[in-house]
Design a protein around this motif. Structure first.
Motif, PDB file in Angstrom:
ATOM      1  N   LYS A 258      44.603  90.624  78.121  1.00 22.10           N
ATOM      2  CA  LYS A 258      45.679  90.367  77.158  1.00 22.10           C
ATOM      3  C   LYS A 258      45.163  89.439  76.062  1.00 22.10           C
ATOM      4  O   LYS A 258      45.379  88.226  76.098  1.00 22.10           O
ATOM      5  CB  LYS A 258      46.880  89.761  77.868  1.00 22.10           C
ATOM      6  N   ILE A 259      44.472  90.033  75.104  1.00 18.10           N
ATOM      7  CA  ILE A 259      43.837  89.236  74.058  1.00 18.10           C
ATOM      8  C   ILE A 259      44.872  88.478  73.226  1.00 18.10           C
ATOM      9  O   ILE A 259      44.653  87.332  72.828  1.00 18.10           O
ATOM     10  CB  ILE A 259      42.970  90.122  73.141  1.00 18.10           C
ATOM     11  N   SER A 260      46.020  89.075  73.003  1.00 19.92           N
ATOM     12  CA  SER A 260      47.037  88.420  72.171  1.00 19.92           C
ATOM     13  C   SER A 260      47.563  87.149  72.826  1.00 19.92           C
ATOM     14  O   SER A 260      48.106  86.276  72.148  1.00 19.92           O
ATOM     15  CB  SER A 260      48.199  89.383  71.898  1.00 19.92           C
ATOM     16  N   ASP A 261      47.402  87.051  74.139  1.00 18.25           N
ATOM     17  CA  ASP A 261      47.887  85.879  74.872  1.00 18.25           C
ATOM     18  C   ASP A 261      46.734  85.156  75.563  1.00 18.25           C
ATOM     19  O   ASP A 261      46.937  84.488  76.577  1.00 18.25           O
ATOM     20  CB  ASP A 261      48.940  86.321  75.903  1.00 18.25           C
ATOM     21  N   LEU A 262      45.528  85.279  75.008  1.00 17.10           N
ATOM     22  CA  LEU A 262      44.341  84.721  75.641  1.00 17.10           C
ATOM     23  C   LEU A 262      44.401  83.192  75.668  1.00 17.10           C
ATOM     24  O   LEU A 262      44.739  82.547  74.668  1.00 17.10           O
ATOM     25  CB  LEU A 262      43.088  85.171  74.878  1.00 17.10           C
ATOM     26  N   LYS A 263      44.081  82.606  76.813  1.00 13.83           N
ATOM     27  CA  LYS A 263      44.074  81.158  76.990  1.00 13.83           C
ATOM     28  C   LYS A 263      42.692  80.715  77.438  1.00 13.83           C
ATOM     29  O   LYS A 263      41.914  81.509  77.981  1.00 13.83           O
ATOM     30  CB  LYS A 263      45.126  80.751  78.022  1.00 13.83           C
ATOM     31  N   PRO A 264      42.354  79.435  77.225  1.00 14.51           N
ATOM     32  CA  PRO A 264      41.016  78.951  77.590  1.00 14.51           C
ATOM     33  C   PRO A 264      40.631  79.239  79.037  1.00 14.51           C
ATOM     34  O   PRO A 264      39.466  79.539  79.321  1.00 14.51           O
ATOM     35  CB  PRO A 264      41.100  77.441  77.324  1.00 14.51           C
ATOM     36  N   GLU A 265      41.597  79.181  79.955  1.00 15.84           N
ATOM     37  CA  GLU A 265      41.275  79.442  81.355  1.00 15.84           C
ATOM     38  C   GLU A 265      40.927  80.907  81.616  1.00 15.84           C
ATOM     39  O   GLU A 265      40.438  81.263  82.703  1.00 15.84           O
ATOM     40  CB  GLU A 265      42.432  79.021  82.268  1.00 15.84           C
ATOM     41  N   ASP A 266      41.181  81.775  80.623  1.00 12.50           N
ATOM     42  CA  ASP A 266      40.841  83.193  80.752  1.00 12.50           C
ATOM     43  C   ASP A 266      39.427  83.501  80.264  1.00 12.50           C
ATOM     44  O   ASP A 266      38.993  84.660  80.308  1.00 12.50           O
ATOM     45  CB  ASP A 266      41.820  84.052  79.933  1.00 12.50           C
ATOM     46  N   VAL A 267      38.720  82.471  79.796  1.00 11.54           N
ATOM     47  CA  VAL A 267      37.429  82.680  79.133  1.00 11.54           C
ATOM     48  C   VAL A 267      36.330  81.870  79.814  1.00 11.54           C
ATOM     49  O   VAL A 267      36.543  80.722  80.221  1.00 11.54           O
ATOM     50  CB  VAL A 267      37.509  82.258  77.646  1.00 11.54           C
ATOM     51  N   GLU A 268      35.168  82.477  79.925  1.00 13.00           N
ATOM     52  CA  GLU A 268      33.965  81.763  80.336  1.00 13.00           C
ATOM     53  C   GLU A 268      32.899  81.965  79.259  1.00 13.00           C
ATOM     54  O   GLU A 268      32.686  83.081  78.802  1.00 13.00           O
ATOM     55  CB  GLU A 268      33.429  82.277  81.680  1.00 13.00           C
ATOM     56  N   VAL A 269      32.257  80.865  78.871  1.00 12.57           N
ATOM     57  CA  VAL A 269      31.138  80.932  77.933  1.00 12.57           C
ATOM     58  C   VAL A 269      29.901  80.438  78.667  1.00 12.57           C
ATOM     59  O   VAL A 269      29.843  79.270  79.071  1.00 12.57           O
ATOM     60  CB  VAL A 269      31.396  80.087  76.678  1.00 12.57           C
ATOM     61  N   ILE A 270      28.948  81.322  78.868  1.00  9.92           N
ATOM     62  CA  ILE A 270      27.733  80.984  79.618  1.00  9.92           C
ATOM     63  C   ILE A 270      26.578  80.852  78.642  1.00  9.92           C
ATOM     64  O   ILE A 270      26.346  81.738  77.806  1.00  9.92           O
ATOM     65  CB  ILE A 270      27.412  82.058  80.678  1.00  9.92           C
ATOM     66  N   ILE A 271      25.865  79.723  78.728  1.00  9.64           N
ATOM     67  CA  ILE A 271      24.720  79.463  77.851  1.00  9.64           C
ATOM     68  C   ILE A 271      23.476  79.312  78.714  1.00  9.64           C
ATOM     69  O   ILE A 271      23.456  78.500  79.646  1.00  9.64           O
ATOM     70  CB  ILE A 271      24.924  78.186  77.015  1.00  9.64           C
ATOM     71  N   THR A 272      22.446  80.071  78.409  1.00 12.62           N
ATOM     72  CA  THR A 272      21.199  80.012  79.170  1.00 12.62           C
ATOM     73  C   THR A 272      20.011  80.030  78.213  1.00 12.62           C
ATOM     74  O   THR A 272      20.157  80.294  77.013  1.00 12.62           O
ATOM     75  CB  THR A 272      21.083  81.192  80.153  1.00 12.62           C
ATOM     76  N   ALA A 273      18.847  79.753  78.762  1.00 15.20           N
ATOM     77  CA  ALA A 273      17.588  79.874  78.020  1.00 15.20           C
ATOM     78  C   ALA A 273      16.576  80.539  78.925  1.00 15.20           C
ATOM     79  O   ALA A 273      16.615  80.374  80.157  1.00 15.20           O
ATOM     80  CB  ALA A 273      17.090  78.505  77.570  1.00 15.20           C
ATOM     81  N   ALA A 274      15.658  81.279  78.348  1.00 16.04           N
ATOM     82  CA  ALA A 274      14.718  82.095  79.127  1.00 16.04           C
ATOM     83  C   ALA A 274      13.867  81.260  80.069  1.00 16.04           C
ATOM     84  O   ALA A 274      13.577  81.665  81.187  1.00 16.04           O
ATOM     85  CB  ALA A 274      13.837  82.897  78.184  1.00 16.04           C
ATOM     86  N   ASN A 275      13.464  80.074  79.642  1.00 13.08           N
ATOM     87  CA  ASN A 275      12.531  79.270  80.443  1.00 13.08           C
ATOM     88  C   ASN A 275      13.212  78.069  81.097  1.00 13.08           C
ATOM     89  O   ASN A 275      12.625  76.988  81.201  1.00 13.08           O
ATOM     90  CB  ASN A 275      11.368  78.796  79.563  1.00 13.08           C
ATOM     91  N   GLY A 276      14.445  78.262  81.521  1.00 14.45           N
ATOM     92  CA  GLY A 276      15.127  77.177  82.218  1.00 14.45           C
ATOM     93  C   GLY A 276      15.995  76.352  81.292  1.00 14.45           C
ATOM     94  O   GLY A 276      16.934  76.867  80.697  1.00 14.45           O
ATOM     95  N   PHE A 277      15.694  75.050  81.174  1.00 15.20           N
ATOM     96  CA  PHE A 277      16.433  74.108  80.348  1.00 15.20           C
ATOM     97  C   PHE A 277      17.890  73.961  80.804  1.00 15.20           C
ATOM     98  O   PHE A 277      18.758  73.623  80.002  1.00 15.20           O
ATOM     99  CB  PHE A 277      16.397  74.515  78.857  1.00 15.20           C
TER     100      PHE A 277
END
Length: 366
Positions: A258-277
């Motif tokens: 439900k994009i029109s009612d999207l809330k922060p708890e409905d979203v995950e943002v994953i950040i990675t790097a190839a060599n760890g970090f």
């Protein structure tokens, strides 16, 4: 960080050189009463000290009085503690080392205050006033720090670092040479917690107002708070002037359709790097509140929801017009543009958000 800055050598560095001389050649060598002869090893600073003695004004008096006061405090120190301070002074000014090596130990004002409270008070009173609109370095004899030195430094800095985007969030612009104002320079290792590096420009980096004054504040990138121990542990962090920086990868996952009612708890943002970090990334996210900010962006009607609606309407129109439009081609154009320019219009988030919407079948109207 999304990217690092190029460091710019500049004669503003002479102010840190003055402070280095005071620490290593005057205070650590303290013996007998202080007079101008103690500065003989640095003729320029010695002349400044003498000139300030004949200038009326609180900042001229403050600078000279502070040098003398700290000198008297060092007279009381044992040689072992002087050696300890020498090592910690070097560490506190090795900003790259502090970011990359958890074995490198800095010193805080609080640590000095445990055994030497009057020394801590004198150091903090002096160093806390050396940067900003009330700094004695704004006096003519020092070259007018705020009105001349920093302005010229910033102009050269922004010529070499011209992307115009805050590297700490990539959500906001940085004012450059086409603006009449400049961004504030943040003390990456907080000057209110750690002495000796207030005018070390490897510790000063411009960042957007939201990163600087809303989220980072006095958070330390090189320390993390352990909630179980209520104590601070050393942490790895990205160094703002590193010559090498990992290629970061972003991924968005949606728990709701439900994009029109999207809330922060409905979203995950994953950040990675190839060599760890992994630790550097966690530090970066913690200090600048990135999870909250990126999720809020994706839930915003003017960002994430608008991106979705723009593409969705193309698919919807194609259905109504019996295939006279090509929504898939439109989607690919928008996606490729966001991927090609990740620092423009939040492209690093937009591309991943649209991919996730497509993956979840949110553009299928069958």
């Amino acid at each position: 960080m999304h990217f690092t800055f190029t460091y710019i050598p500049h004669n503003i560095e002479k102010l840190q050189e003055f402070l280095d001389f005071l620490f290593f050649e005057v205070w650590l060598q303290a013996e007998g009463d202080f007079d101008a002869e103690k500065l003989v090893g640095h003729p320029e600073l010695q002349q400044i000290y003498l000139d300030l003695g004949s200038i009326e004004g609180k900042w001229a008096e403050f600078f000279n009085a502070s040098i003398e006061n700290i000198y008297r405090e060092f007279l009381l120190l044992e040689d072992d503690y002087k050696d300890f301070l020498r090592e910690r002074y070097i560490n506190n000014n090795n900003i790259e080392g502090l970011c990359k090596n958890k074995a490198l130990e800095p010193i805080t004002y609080d640590e000095i205050a445990i055994d030497h409270p009057t020394l801590e008070e004198a150091l903090k009173d002096f160093y806390s006033k050396l940067y900003g609109s009330t700094s004695p370095f704004n006096l003519k004899v020092f070259g007018f720090l705020n009105s001349n030195l920093i302005s010229d430094y910033d102009s050269q800095f922004m010529t070499a670092n011209s992307l115009g985007v805050c590297p700490f969030c990539a959500l906001n612009h940085l004012k450059g040479n086409n603006h009449s104002y400049r961004e504030a320079y943040d003390h990456y290792i907080p000057k209110g917690l750690y002495p000796f590096n207030v005018l070390n420009f490897t510790n000063l980096a411009p960042m957007c107002h939201e990163c600087n004054s809303t989220y980072k504040l006095v958070k330390s990138p090189i320390n993390q708070i352990d909630p179980l121990k209520n104590d601070a542990d050393r942490a790895l962090a990205f160094y703002p002037y590193d010559n090498q920086h990992p290629q970061l990868e972003f991924r968005v996952e949606l728990k709701s359709s439900k994009i029109s009612d999207l809330k922060p708890e409905d979203v995950e943002v994953i950040i990675t790097a190839a060599n760890g970090f992994e630790e550097e990334i966690e530090t970066w996210k913690r200090v600048f509140g990135l999870e909250e900010r990126y999720k809020a962006t994706l839930c915003s009607p003017n960002d994430g929801k608008s991106w979705f609606n723009s593409v969705y309407e193309e698919f919807e129109n194609a259905t109504v017009l019996a295939g006279l439009r090509d929504p898939e081609a439109y989607y690919q154009i928008i996606l490729k543009d966001a991927e090609k320019y990740p620092l423009s219009g939040n492209g690093f988030l937009k591309s991943q958000f649209l991919k996730e919407c497509k993956k979840k079948g949110l553009f299928n109207l069958d």
